[in-house]
Design an enzyme around this catalytic site. Structure first.
Site, PDB file in Angstrom:
ATOM      1  N   HIS A 127       6.499 -10.378  -6.993  1.00  0.00           N
ATOM      2  CA  HIS A 127       5.384  -9.437  -7.074  1.00  0.00           C
ATOM      3  C   HIS A 127       5.526  -8.360  -5.997  1.00  0.00           C
ATOM      4  O   HIS A 127       6.358  -8.468  -5.098  1.00  0.00           O
ATOM      5  CB  HIS A 127       4.045 -10.158  -6.890  1.00  0.00           C
ATOM      6  CG  HIS A 127       3.599 -10.920  -8.092  1.00  0.00           C
ATOM      7  ND1 HIS A 127       4.029 -12.195  -8.365  1.00  0.00           N
ATOM      8  CD2 HIS A 127       2.764 -10.580  -9.112  1.00  0.00           C
ATOM      9  CE1 HIS A 127       3.475 -12.619  -9.489  1.00  0.00           C
ATOM     10  NE2 HIS A 127       2.705 -11.656  -9.967  1.00  0.00           N
ATOM     11  N   LYS A 131       0.879  -8.071  -2.392  1.00  0.00           N
ATOM     12  CA  LYS A 131       0.210  -9.271  -2.915  1.00  0.00           C
ATOM     13  C   LYS A 131       0.220 -10.353  -1.842  1.00  0.00           C
ATOM     14  O   LYS A 131       1.271 -10.727  -1.328  1.00  0.00           O
ATOM     15  CB  LYS A 131       0.902  -9.770  -4.188  1.00  0.00           C
ATOM     16  CG  LYS A 131       0.197 -10.963  -4.828  1.00  0.00           C
ATOM     17  CD  LYS A 131       0.806 -11.305  -6.174  1.00  0.00           C
ATOM     18  CE  LYS A 131       0.149 -12.528  -6.802  1.00  0.00           C
ATOM     19  NZ  LYS A 131      -1.299 -12.342  -7.050  1.00  0.00           N
TER      20      LYS A 131
END
Length: 217
Positions: A127, A131
């Site tokens: 990600h 994040k």
């Protein structure tokens, strides 16, 4: 549909606002850390923000008798208790991933893991660098679908919306099952499906799996 968005100034909140509005729905409750725009009562509230916002989101759902679509990750037992109590009063759809592809993949994994139970298996997930939670909520969903102990390898790089791979291997073969989110829009489109799904429901706790079943089964 009259809708509200919690975290409307965030990256995901902006995409949700855009996707819902372009589909002909009216934003009438917009909530962020430093601003609240309250014009009327929403039929559905969408929250993809942070776990810390859930209590406030729940209070607005109770205030307006609004159904809730929640895609916030890193929820704890405390947060699920809040959702459980709320679902006795309004309808709630909760998932760590609102993409149709991932949820179909979960169905496939439940079947594949039974046939590959003696193969080695691991999960990788990538990600964007901002994040915070590791592993991702989606990786946890994948692990649960496998119904076995597997290692999850988490990477945080650049601006990647979401990349998940489940690997099965024996001594002579490797199977890779992969899903890649190209844009955040896919999650907003899933949230829109969820909002339409619960629009006229009175109460209850649902997951995206319920929506997939209604759409494809």
């Amino acid at each position: 549909m009259r809708f509200g968005v919690v975290g409307f100034k965030g990256k995901m909140g902006k995409v949700i606002l855009d996707v819902f509005s372009n589909d002909g729905h009216t934003p009438i409750l917009l909530i962020d850390k430093d601003e609240i725009i309250e014009e009327d009562f929403p039929e559905v509230i969408v929250d993809f923000s942070t776990p810390d916002a859930l209590e406030k989101t729940s209070s607005y759902c109770e205030k307006y008798n609004s159904n809730l679509v929640i895609g916030t990750t890193a929820l704890t037992e405390k947060h699920f208790k809040i959702l459980e109590n709320l679902s006795k009063k309004v309808a709630v759809v909760q998932s760590y991933n609102f993409s149709i592809g991932i949820n179909i993949l979960l169905e496939l994994l439940e079947k594949a893991t039974k046939m590959l139970n003696d193969w080695d298996c691991e999960i990788t997930e990538i990600h964007h660098s901002k994040k915070k939670d590791k592993p991702s909520g989606t990786a946890i969903l994948l692990k649960n679908a496998l119904n076995r102990e597997v290692e999850i390898h988490s990477l945080r790089l650049g601006g990647i919306p979401g990349d998940h791979t489940v690997l099965f291997s024996n001594e002579g073969e490797l199977i890779e099952i992969k899903h890649r989110a190209i844009s955040r829009k896919v999650f907003a489109l899933g949230a829109l499906k969820a909002a339409k799904f619960i629009l006229n429901k009175k109460s209850g706790f649902y997951t995206f799996k319920d929506i997939i079943k209604e759409a494809f089964i």
